[in-house]
Design a protein around this motif. Structure first.
Motif, PDB file in Angstrom:
ATOM      1  N   TYR A  54       8.124  12.712  -0.641  1.00  0.00           N
ATOM      2  CA  TYR A  54       7.180  11.786  -0.486  1.00  0.00           C
ATOM      3  C   TYR A  54       6.887  11.131   0.878  1.00  0.00           C
ATOM      4  N   ALA A  57       3.956  11.246   4.276  1.00  0.00           N
ATOM      5  CA  ALA A  57       2.391  11.131   4.618  1.00  0.00           C
ATOM      6  C   ALA A  57       1.890  12.541   4.902  1.00  0.00           C
ATOM      7  N   ILE A  64      -2.906  10.094  -4.256  1.00  0.00           N
ATOM      8  CA  ILE A  64      -2.214   9.724  -5.533  1.00  0.00           C
ATOM      9  C   ILE A  64      -3.352   8.762  -6.277  1.00  0.00           C
ATOM     10  N   GLU A  99       0.781  -1.014  -0.102  1.00  0.00           N
ATOM     11  CA  GLU A  99      -0.160   0.064  -0.012  1.00  0.00           C
ATOM     12  C   GLU A  99       0.833   1.181  -0.060  1.00  0.00           C
ATOM     13  N   ASN A 100       0.432   2.174  -0.568  1.00  0.00           N
ATOM     14  CA  ASN A 100       1.179   3.444  -1.056  1.00  0.00           C
ATOM     15  C   ASN A 100       2.676   3.116  -1.532  1.00  0.00           C
ATOM     16  N   GLU A 101       2.977   2.163  -2.370  1.00  0.00           N
ATOM     17  CA  GLU A 101       4.085   2.125  -3.126  1.00  0.00           C
ATOM     18  C   GLU A 101       3.747   2.170  -4.628  1.00  0.00           C
ATOM     19  N   LYS A 121      -1.245  13.592  -0.087  1.00  0.00           N
ATOM     20  CA  LYS A 121      -2.425  13.138   0.537  1.00  0.00           C
ATOM     21  C   LYS A 121      -3.187  11.986  -0.413  1.00  0.00           C
ATOM     22  N   ASN A 156      13.227   9.204   2.577  1.00  0.00           N
ATOM     23  CA  ASN A 156      12.272   9.071   1.711  1.00  0.00           C
ATOM     24  C   ASN A 156      12.645   9.602   0.345  1.00  0.00           C
TER      25      ASN A 156
END
Length: 167
Positions: A142, A144, A150, A94-96, A148, A127
Motif C-alpha cells: 500500500y 502511492a 480506492i 486522507e488515504n487512511e 492509485k 507500509n
C-alpha cells in the motif's frame, strides 16, 4: 457496526494476560484500559473491558477486567476481538481506511483486468501489504506508486503494478 481489531493468539503467564495479533491501525486507541472489546466465542459475544495494555515482542498484551487466571482466558485462544467501528477518538486522515473497508475489495490493474480480492492485510513497519487472492496470491504494497484509486463504495481498487509484482 463492529470491526475486527485483533485475534487472541495465545495466553501469556498465569494471571490471565493474552497475546493479541492486531488487525487495526489504531491499537494505541483501541486497546487502552477502559476500552470494551467483544470476543466471539462459540456463537456467543462476550464483552471484555481492557484493564492493562502493553506491547511485548511485537504482540499486544491485554488483560481484562475480572479475568485473573490463565484458565479463564485459555478458551478464547484463536478467537477474534471486535470493537464498535465508530470510535470517537479515531479520525481517518486522507488515504487512511479501516481494514474492514479494504478487505473484500476487487483489485484491478491499469488495463481494468481484475487481479483478485483483498483477503488480508499485514503491517511491515514501512507500509501495509495487502494479500490479494486471484488465480494465485499476490502481495500488493500500500504505497502511492502502486495503489492509485480506492473506491470503498464500489469495493474496487485500481493499481499500477511495479515490474515483477504480478509475476
Amino acid at each position: 457496526m463492529q470491526v475486527e481489531v485483533g485475534q487472541i493468539v495465545n495466553t501469556h503467564g498465569i494471571k490471565g494476560e493474552v497475546k493479541v495479533k492486531s488487525n487495526s491501525d489504531f491499537t494505541e486507541t483501541r486497546f487502552q484500559p477502559g476500552e470494551v472489546l467483544t470476543v466471539k466465542h462459540n456463537n456467543n459475544e462476550i464483552q471484555l473491558t481492557v484493564t492493562s495494555y502493553r506491547v511485548h515482542k511485537g504482540f499486544h498484551m491485554l488483560k481484562f477486567n475480572d479475568i485473573n487466571n490463565i484458565n479463564e482466558v485459555e478458551q478464547y485462544k484463536g478467537d477474534f476481538l471486535y470493537q464498535e467501528r465508530d470510535h470517537e477518538d479515531i479520525e481517518l486522515a486522507e488515504n487512511e481506511f479501516y481494514y474492514s473497508d479494504i478487505i473484500g475489495c476487487t483489485v484491478f490493474d491499469d488495463e481494468e483486468t481484475p487481479i483478485g480480492r483483498v483477503i488480508n492485510i499485514f503491517e511491515t513497519g514501512a507500509n501495509d501489504v495487502w494479500v490479494v487472492k486471484g488465480d494465485k496470491e499476490y502481495l500488493i504494497p500500500y504505497i502511492a506508486d502502486v495503489v492509485k484509486v480506492i473506491d470503498i463504495e464500489n469495493k474496487t481498487i485500481h493499481i499500477t503494478p511495479m515490474e515483477g509484482l504480478l509475476d
